[in-house]
Design an enzyme around this catalytic site. Sequence first.
Site, PDB file in Angstrom:
ATOM      1  N   ARG A   1       0.954  -1.237   0.102  1.00 17.12           N
ATOM      2  CA  ARG A   1      -0.073  -0.287  -0.068  1.00 17.12           C
ATOM      3  C   ARG A   1       0.770   1.438   0.019  1.00 17.12           C
ATOM      4  O   ARG A   1       0.642   2.163  -0.835  1.00 17.12           O
ATOM      5  CB  ARG A   1      -0.957   0.070   1.231  1.00 17.12           C
ATOM      6  CG  ARG A   1      -2.285  -0.607   1.254  1.00 17.12           C
ATOM      7  CD  ARG A   1      -2.488  -1.350   2.449  1.00 17.12           C
ATOM      8  NE  ARG A   1      -1.724  -2.238   2.761  1.00 17.12           N
ATOM      9  CZ  ARG A   1      -1.598  -3.490   2.277  1.00 17.12           C
ATOM     10  NH1 ARG A   1      -2.692  -4.158   1.849  1.00 17.12           N
ATOM     11  NH2 ARG A   1      -0.889  -4.664   2.625  1.00 17.12           N
ATOM     12  N   THR A   2       1.839   1.346   0.976  1.00 15.62           N
ATOM     13  CA  THR A   2       2.465   2.622   1.071  1.00 15.62           C
ATOM     14  C   THR A   2       3.439   2.835  -0.325  1.00 15.62           C
ATOM     15  O   THR A   2       3.168   4.024  -0.705  1.00 15.62           O
ATOM     16  CB  THR A   2       3.312   2.551   2.242  1.00 15.62           C
ATOM     17  OG1 THR A   2       2.510   2.195   3.273  1.00 15.62           O
ATOM     18  CG2 THR A   2       3.922   3.944   2.734  1.00 15.62           C
TER      19      THR A   2
ATOM     20  N   LYS B   1      26.958  -3.768  -1.438  1.00 17.24           N
ATOM     21  CA  LYS B   1      28.478  -3.641  -1.218  1.00 17.24           C
ATOM     22  C   LYS B   1      28.954  -3.146   0.082  1.00 17.24           C
ATOM     23  O   LYS B   1      30.107  -2.532   0.166  1.00 17.24           O
ATOM     24  CB  LYS B   1      28.752  -3.119  -2.223  1.00 17.24           C
ATOM     25  CG  LYS B   1      28.411  -3.722  -3.838  1.00 17.24           C
ATOM     26  CD  LYS B   1      28.912  -2.739  -4.840  1.00 17.24           C
ATOM     27  CE  LYS B   1      27.876  -2.998  -6.124  1.00 17.24           C
ATOM     28  NZ  LYS B   1      28.064  -1.870  -7.007  1.00 17.24           N
TER      29      LYS B   1
ATOM     30  N   ARG C   1      11.239   3.854   3.820  1.00 18.75           N
ATOM     31  CA  ARG C   1      10.742   2.749   4.829  1.00 18.75           C
ATOM     32  C   ARG C   1      12.027   1.759   5.286  1.00 18.75           C
ATOM     33  O   ARG C   1      12.972   1.591   4.161  1.00 18.75           O
ATOM     34  CB  ARG C   1       9.765   1.758   4.414  1.00 18.75           C
ATOM     35  CG  ARG C   1       9.381   0.645   5.214  1.00 18.75           C
ATOM     36  CD  ARG C   1       8.074  -0.184   4.671  1.00 18.75           C
ATOM     37  NE  ARG C   1       7.116   0.664   4.932  1.00 18.75           N
ATOM     38  CZ  ARG C   1       5.933   0.036   4.956  1.00 18.75           C
ATOM     39  NH1 ARG C   1       5.741  -1.155   4.576  1.00 18.75           N
ATOM     40  NH2 ARG C   1       4.964   0.712   5.010  1.00 18.75           N
TER      41      ARG C   1
ATOM     42  N   HIS D   1       4.784   5.737  11.726  1.00 21.20           N
ATOM     43  CA  HIS D   1       4.177   5.684  10.303  1.00 21.20           C
ATOM     44  C   HIS D   1       3.398   6.885  10.067  1.00 21.20           C
ATOM     45  O   HIS D   1       2.134   6.676  10.003  1.00 21.20           O
ATOM     46  CB  HIS D   1       3.478   4.343  10.077  1.00 21.20           C
ATOM     47  CG  HIS D   1       3.428   3.737   8.657  1.00 21.20           C
ATOM     48  ND1 HIS D   1       3.682   4.777   7.761  1.00 21.20           N
ATOM     49  CD2 HIS D   1       3.156   2.714   8.419  1.00 21.20           C
ATOM     50  CE1 HIS D   1       3.257   4.096   6.404  1.00 21.20           C
ATOM     51  NE2 HIS D   1       3.002   2.697   6.803  1.00 21.20           N
TER      52      HIS D   1
END
Length: 310
Positions: free
Chosen positions: A57-58, A86, A107, A135
Amino acid sequence: MNLKGRDLVSIRDLTREEIFYILEKAEEMIPFAKGEKKTKALEGKILATLFFEPSTRTKLSFETAMHRLGGNVIGFSEPAMTSIKKGETLADTIRMVDSYSDIIVIRHSLEGAARLAAEFAESPVINAGDGAGRHPTQCLLDLFTILREKGRIEGLKIALVGDLKYGRTVHSLAYALALLGAELIFISPETLKMPKEIVRDCQELGAEPKSFTNLERAIKDVDVIYVTRIQKERFPDPTEYNRVVGSYRIDIDLLKHAKEDLVVMHPLPRVNEIDPEVDKTKHALYFKQAFYGVPVRMALLSLLLGADVK
Ligand code: CP
């Protein structure tokens, strides 16, 4: 009110007035979010989406929001395919991405990652979830859903249910609901209670949250029930997860104990907390709630980039 150039790392970054301003703008975005009206307000702007943790969703609603505003999107959702693999640091990654884009959505599994990103980026940074922390954009869309469906937030009796310890959406939402004058009820297993510092923050805002473990008794006179998934990925010990999984399930029988106009919300994804039979009832609001992520994120992107949407 001018939010141009601001970061959004926590809902605490916004005042009550700023929250309502964003929600008002989100209301104006609805016809654009549905594709009924067109705009090029963010033409030439680039959104970078950096997803170090899974999302449906986000990520997709941010991308949809940017496309609906006429802008472009770059980003990744497989950090293993980037130079982080890396050994590149988050700070260096952010410095690079900052020079490629106009606004960054991140996120990450670590609390504080978005704050760190905001320190290294010149462009606005939006926290799309940091570990069990915050959030804020989910919080804005949750507030928008309640306001749109109930017409107010102040004075509503709102129950937050499930994993209140690790669930970042409820951490942001509890604070915002306290700020906006809702009556708070926390329902969770004993081991997954709302963190003390968040309860204290709510109390400092004048709220008097009540905590319960029994859902049936607590649900009787609430206006909104906000259900959350038990956050399996955040448990250090799988035995502890197995002990609490399935603690609560919203089904048709349970709803017989509830108010006629109770609305059931969930940030999604759900696992087994809500019986699919509930989807067909007038109480179910969670899919509409997920759609509201688009107009709310459109409002936020346009405000942080200083664009006027017409
Ligand atoms: N509500 C929410 O954050 O969903 P995603 O994890 O799918 O983005």
